[in-house]
Design a protein around this motif. Structure first.
Motif, PDB file in Angstrom:
ATOM      1  N   PRO A   9      52.357  44.250  50.684  1.00 38.49           N
ATOM      2  CA  PRO A   9      50.808  45.021  50.520  1.00 38.49           C
ATOM      3  C   PRO A   9      50.310  43.247  49.075  1.00 38.49           C
ATOM      4  O   PRO A   9      51.192  43.287  48.781  1.00 38.49           O
ATOM      5  CB  PRO A   9      51.676  45.934  49.309  1.00 38.49           C
ATOM      6  CG  PRO A   9      52.445  46.382  50.077  1.00 38.49           C
ATOM      7  CD  PRO A   9      53.081  45.054  50.383  1.00 38.49           C
ATOM      8  N   ALA A  10      49.670  43.720  49.281  1.00 37.06           N
ATOM      9  CA  ALA A  10      48.414  43.400  48.298  1.00 37.06           C
ATOM     10  C   ALA A  10      48.758  43.588  46.588  1.00 37.06           C
ATOM     11  O   ALA A  10      49.537  44.485  46.786  1.00 37.06           O
ATOM     12  CB  ALA A  10      47.062  43.215  48.192  1.00 37.06           C
ATOM     13  N   CYS A  11      48.568  42.374  45.879  1.00 36.20           N
ATOM     14  CA  CYS A  11      48.790  43.247  44.344  1.00 36.20           C
ATOM     15  C   CYS A  11      47.738  44.241  44.028  1.00 36.20           C
ATOM     16  O   CYS A  11      47.126  43.736  44.142  1.00 36.20           O
ATOM     17  CB  CYS A  11      49.126  41.148  43.658  1.00 36.20           C
ATOM     18  SG  CYS A  11      49.934  40.483  43.971  1.00 36.20           S
ATOM     19  N   SER A  12      48.480  45.362  43.447  1.00 36.74           N
ATOM     20  CA  SER A  12      47.725  45.832  43.060  1.00 36.74           C
ATOM     21  C   SER A  12      48.188  46.502  41.157  1.00 36.74           C
ATOM     22  O   SER A  12      47.572  47.351  40.921  1.00 36.74           O
ATOM     23  CB  SER A  12      47.766  47.493  43.361  1.00 36.74           C
ATOM     24  OG  SER A  12      49.708  47.802  43.684  1.00 36.74           O
ATOM     25  N   ASN A  13      49.465  45.217  40.785  1.00 36.57           N
ATOM     26  CA  ASN A  13      49.801  45.691  39.739  1.00 36.57           C
ATOM     27  C   ASN A  13      49.503  44.743  38.856  1.00 36.57           C
ATOM     28  O   ASN A  13      49.867  43.582  39.475  1.00 36.57           O
ATOM     29  CB  ASN A  13      51.343  46.408  39.427  1.00 36.57           C
ATOM     30  CG  ASN A  13      50.786  48.215  40.120  1.00 36.57           C
ATOM     31  OD1 ASN A  13      50.222  48.564  39.698  1.00 36.57           O
ATOM     32  ND2 ASN A  13      52.107  48.463  41.071  1.00 36.57           N
ATOM     33  N   MET A  14      49.699  44.976  37.285  1.00 40.08           N
ATOM     34  CA  MET A  14      49.792  43.054  36.474  1.00 40.08           C
ATOM     35  C   MET A  14      50.957  43.244  35.868  1.00 40.08           C
ATOM     36  O   MET A  14      50.585  43.448  34.925  1.00 40.08           O
ATOM     37  CB  MET A  14      47.978  43.694  35.763  1.00 40.08           C
ATOM     38  CG  MET A  14      47.938  41.444  35.676  1.00 40.08           C
ATOM     39  SD  MET A  14      46.029  41.885  34.889  1.00 40.08           S
ATOM     40  CE  MET A  14      46.274  42.183  33.735  1.00 40.08           C
ATOM     41  N   PRO A  15      52.311  42.615  36.154  1.00 47.68           N
ATOM     42  CA  PRO A  15      53.143  42.841  35.572  1.00 47.68           C
ATOM     43  C   PRO A  15      53.213  41.453  34.324  1.00 47.68           C
ATOM     44  O   PRO A  15      51.557  40.610  34.858  1.00 47.68           O
ATOM     45  CB  PRO A  15      54.487  42.252  36.382  1.00 47.68           C
ATOM     46  CG  PRO A  15      53.935  41.492  36.688  1.00 47.68           C
ATOM     47  CD  PRO A  15      51.838  42.449  37.463  1.00 47.68           C
ATOM     48  N   PRO A  16      53.411  41.648  32.680  1.00 48.16           N
ATOM     49  CA  PRO A  16      53.102  40.205  32.454  1.00 48.16           C
ATOM     50  C   PRO A  16      53.993  39.221  32.699  1.00 48.16           C
ATOM     51  O   PRO A  16      54.558  39.056  33.490  1.00 48.16           O
ATOM     52  CB  PRO A  16      54.182  40.501  30.605  1.00 48.16           C
ATOM     53  CG  PRO A  16      54.453  42.232  31.337  1.00 48.16           C
ATOM     54  CD  PRO A  16      54.404  42.867  32.517  1.00 48.16           C
ATOM     55  N   TRP A  17      52.392  38.075  32.405  1.00 50.42           N
ATOM     56  CA  TRP A  17      52.987  36.779  33.281  1.00 50.42           C
ATOM     57  C   TRP A  17      54.341  35.971  33.312  1.00 50.42           C
ATOM     58  O   TRP A  17      54.902  35.279  33.409  1.00 50.42           O
ATOM     59  CB  TRP A  17      51.578  35.973  32.580  1.00 50.42           C
ATOM     60  CG  TRP A  17      52.049  35.099  31.162  1.00 50.42           C
ATOM     61  CD1 TRP A  17      50.851  36.131  30.433  1.00 50.42           C
ATOM     62  CD2 TRP A  17      52.729  34.126  30.656  1.00 50.42           C
ATOM     63  NE1 TRP A  17      51.423  35.186  29.145  1.00 50.42           N
ATOM     64  CE2 TRP A  17      52.417  34.348  29.368  1.00 50.42           C
ATOM     65  CE3 TRP A  17      53.347  32.935  31.039  1.00 50.42           C
ATOM     66  CZ2 TRP A  17      52.622  33.225  28.803  1.00 50.42           C
ATOM     67  CZ3 TRP A  17      53.196  32.015  30.100  1.00 50.42           C
ATOM     68  CH2 TRP A  17      53.424  32.246  28.746  1.00 50.42           C
ATOM     69  N   VAL A  18      55.348  36.838  31.783  1.00 52.93           N
ATOM     70  CA  VAL A  18      56.486  36.125  31.654  1.00 52.93           C
ATOM     71  C   VAL A  18      57.664  37.517  32.266  1.00 52.93           C
ATOM     72  O   VAL A  18      58.477  36.291  31.928  1.00 52.93           O
ATOM     73  CB  VAL A  18      56.302  36.322  30.036  1.00 52.93           C
ATOM     74  CG1 VAL A  18      55.015  35.268  29.277  1.00 52.93           C
ATOM     75  CG2 VAL A  18      56.412  37.503  29.203  1.00 52.93           C
ATOM     76  N   THR A  19      56.822  37.813  33.286  1.00 53.36           N
ATOM     77  CA  THR A  19      57.937  38.147  33.914  1.00 53.36           C
ATOM     78  C   THR A  19      58.647  37.708  34.785  1.00 53.36           C
ATOM     79  O   THR A  19      57.977  36.542  35.487  1.00 53.36           O
ATOM     80  CB  THR A  19      57.248  39.635  35.299  1.00 53.36           C
ATOM     81  OG1 THR A  19      56.782  41.043  33.808  1.00 53.36           O
ATOM     82  CG2 THR A  19      58.328  40.217  35.800  1.00 53.36           C
ATOM     83  N   PRO A  20      59.974  37.641  34.980  1.00 54.69           N
ATOM     84  CA  PRO A  20      61.032  36.533  35.767  1.00 54.69           C
ATOM     85  C   PRO A  20      60.249  36.541  37.204  1.00 54.69           C
ATOM     86  O   PRO A  20      60.217  38.088  37.898  1.00 54.69           O
ATOM     87  CB  PRO A  20      62.228  36.766  35.588  1.00 54.69           C
ATOM     88  CG  PRO A  20      62.204  37.383  34.170  1.00 54.69           C
ATOM     89  CD  PRO A  20      60.677  38.160  34.120  1.00 54.69           C
ATOM     90  N   PRO A  21      59.975  35.493  37.573  1.00 54.40           N
ATOM     91  CA  PRO A  21      59.891  35.482  39.199  1.00 54.40           C
ATOM     92  C   PRO A  21      60.851  36.510  40.284  1.00 54.40           C
ATOM     93  O   PRO A  21      62.306  36.243  40.147  1.00 54.40           O
ATOM     94  CB  PRO A  21      60.518  33.748  39.973  1.00 54.40           C
ATOM     95  CG  PRO A  21      60.319  33.406  38.217  1.00 54.40           C
ATOM     96  CD  PRO A  21      60.708  33.586  37.218  1.00 54.40           C
ATOM     97  N   ILE A  22      60.216  36.322  41.048  1.00 53.95           N
ATOM     98  CA  ILE A  22      60.577  37.628  42.305  1.00 53.95           C
ATOM     99  C   ILE A  22      60.620  38.974  41.453  1.00 53.95           C
ATOM    100  O   ILE A  22      59.871  39.396  41.599  1.00 53.95           O
ATOM    101  CB  ILE A  22      62.419  37.193  42.501  1.00 53.95           C
ATOM    102  CG1 ILE A  22      62.451  36.353  43.008  1.00 53.95           C
ATOM    103  CG2 ILE A  22      62.668  38.424  43.341  1.00 53.95           C
ATOM    104  CD1 ILE A  22      63.496  35.287  43.415  1.00 53.95           C
ATOM    105  N   ILE A  23      61.249  39.217  40.103  1.00 49.06           N
ATOM    106  CA  ILE A  23      60.755  40.693  39.285  1.00 49.06           C
ATOM    107  C   ILE A  23      59.331  40.740  39.571  1.00 49.06           C
ATOM    108  O   ILE A  23      59.194  41.803  39.925  1.00 49.06           O
ATOM    109  CB  ILE A  23      61.378  40.392  38.561  1.00 49.06           C
ATOM    110  CG1 ILE A  23      63.286  40.312  38.589  1.00 49.06           C
ATOM    111  CG2 ILE A  23      61.342  41.922  37.182  1.00 49.06           C
ATOM    112  CD1 ILE A  23      63.917  40.270  37.115  1.00 49.06           C
ATOM    113  N   GLY A  24      58.626  39.934  39.031  1.00 46.39           N
ATOM    114  CA  GLY A  24      57.992  40.052  38.838  1.00 46.39           C
ATOM    115  C   GLY A  24      56.301  40.371  40.561  1.00 46.39           C
ATOM    116  O   GLY A  24      55.489  41.055  40.599  1.00 46.39           O
ATOM    117  N   ALA A  25      56.715  39.517  41.118  1.00 39.39           N
ATOM    118  CA  ALA A  25      56.571  40.122  42.617  1.00 39.39           C
ATOM    119  C   ALA A  25      56.521  41.305  43.557  1.00 39.39           C
ATOM    120  O   ALA A  25      55.805  41.937  43.751  1.00 39.39           O
ATOM    121  CB  ALA A  25      57.160  38.962  43.537  1.00 39.39           C
TER     122      ALA A  25
END
Length: 428
Positions: free
Chosen positions: A363-379
């Protein structure tokens, strides 16, 4: 490469530095930085109300079966949070842009922000308090602050109060005439536009400018351009992310809101490219997908002592997408060996993520985790799907492969230098 770097330092770097420090762009950038916590909170509120887990909606509706105004009571929390975040985003921006700009001129920032808010409502801001009015809020904030600043510097427009008057009262009277003239100017311009059968400036501007701009920014070529510009600026020691932040934010909030609304309505998500897309799939470990560089150093560059020392220190902040230790420690800045992978890795990553989205795999990104969220988890959070995590992991692996030969080259060069140094010491 030496000639290229010399050319860029002479002609490009001075211009880019001026752009990066331009007070109007800085005012816009900082205004969005202040609102970032609210935007993140609003995105999570939408996510909770529309969590794409099978059976979640039915379970919550069964537990909290009471309805108020046609909505299940449990959804009201997220809805109320949205009302205090995304629904009034343009108001915050109108105030903060004017406040930041006026402050940079050493003019009363609070008065400038309040006048900007009034001017925004004068031009029809009541119909565009959410992200639909973002462009107009930016323009009003900048123009009103400039008008207010110039009028404030006219001695005849300043009403001076006697000594002993509270400072807040003195400031309000000092800003009285500049405020009257500033808001009246916006009212007059709005009247002329209304006479031209433009009933609402905000909604008309949104349809004419902001929507097409968002559509343009949603294209693959523009995504590639964004992926290129940020590391290119960073290579010359300029904070690329901060410099393009005003551009990204003008498309980010409306795109996130539109995606969240589509998700809630069960419709296809319209916008692929937005800030969480770049943060979650391109800026992994920081600008340049440098999490891949750290991995490549740990696997291939173990014999490169300087690289290993910096990578060991940079690994922990890199997990949270902070790569300044790498940028200035290796360094990446003005390092001709790392120039190619530093530019190529994010462009390949944005391509993988873009086509994975448009193909329907994730899916396209519809939520905005903080930019410091670790890779993979943020995605995973940004897309609300496990597929997002898979694509982020693929991008990390691909970036490590891209960096690997250049790390090997740097290691070989470092090894030769060590051997030459050892030979010199042996013959000394």
């Amino acid at each position: 490469m030496k000639h290229f770097i010399a050319f860029m330092e002479k002609y490009f770097l001075p211009v880019a530095s001026k752009i990066g420090n331009q007070r109007h762009l800085v005012a816009v950038r900082d205004a969005f930085a202040y609102t970032m916590p609210l935007m993140i909170l609003g995105a999570f509120a939408v996510l909770i109300n529309n969590l794409p887990i099978p059976g979640f909606q039915d379970f919550m509706n069964g537990v909290f079966s009471e309805k108020i105004g046609g909505s299940y009571v449990w959804t009201l929390l997220g809805g109320n949070i949205w009302n205090g975040t995304f629904a009034v985003l343009s108001l915050f921006i109108a105030f903060l842009v004017a406040y930041n700009l006026a402050t940079s001129y050493h003019v009363d920032g609070i008065s400038a922000g309040i006048i900007s808010l009034g001017s925004f409502f004068v031009v029809g801001g009541a119909q565009g308090m959410d992200s639909a009015g973002l462009f107009v809020a930016l323009i009003v904030g900048l123009l009103s602050a400039e008008i207010f600043r110039r009028l404030s510097n006219v001695d005849k427009f300043e009403i001076k109060m006697p000594d002993g008057v509270p400072p807040a009262v003195a400031r309000s009277f000092a800003a009285l005439l500049p405020a009257i003239f500033t808001i009246t100017i916006f009212g007059f311009v709005t009247m002329l536009l209304n006479a031209m059968h433009i009933e609402n400036v905000v909604t008309a501007f949104y349809k004419a400018v902001q929507q097409p701009f968002m559509g343009m920014a949603n294209t693959y070529p523009t995504a590639l351009l964004i992926a290129f510009i940020t590391p290119f600026l960073w290579f010359f020691g300029l904070h690329g992310a901060n410099m393009i932040e005003p551009f990204m934010q003008t498309i980010n909030a409306p795109a996130i809101q539109a995606n969240a609304a589509a998700l809630k309505a069960g419709k296809p998500i319209p916008y692929v490219v937005n800030k969480p897309f770049m943060d979650s799939f391109v800026n992994l470990g920081g600008t340049g997908v440098t999490i891949g560089l750290i991995i490549a150093i740990f696997i291939i560059g173990r014999r490169n002592k300087p690289y290993m020392s910096v990578a060991s220190l940079a690994a922990a902040p890199g997990i949270f997408n902070i790569n300044e230790p790498l940028a200035f420690g290796l360094p990446i800045v003005l390092n001709p060996i790392l120039f190619v992978p530093y530019i190529l890795a994010p462009m390949i990553s944005v391509s993988i993520a873009y086509f994975a989205t448009v193909s329907g795999f994730m899916p396209a990104c519809s939520n905005m985790p903080p930019w410091v969220t670790p890779p993979i988890i943020g995605a995973v959070i940004a897309t609300a799907s496990w597929q997002g995590g898979v694509i982020a992991a693929i991008n990390i692996v691909v970036s490590a492969v891209i960096y690997a030969p250049f790390v090997y080259m740097s290691t070989a060069m470092e090894t030769r230098r060590d051997k030459k140094q050892a030979a010199k010491e042996a013959t000394a």
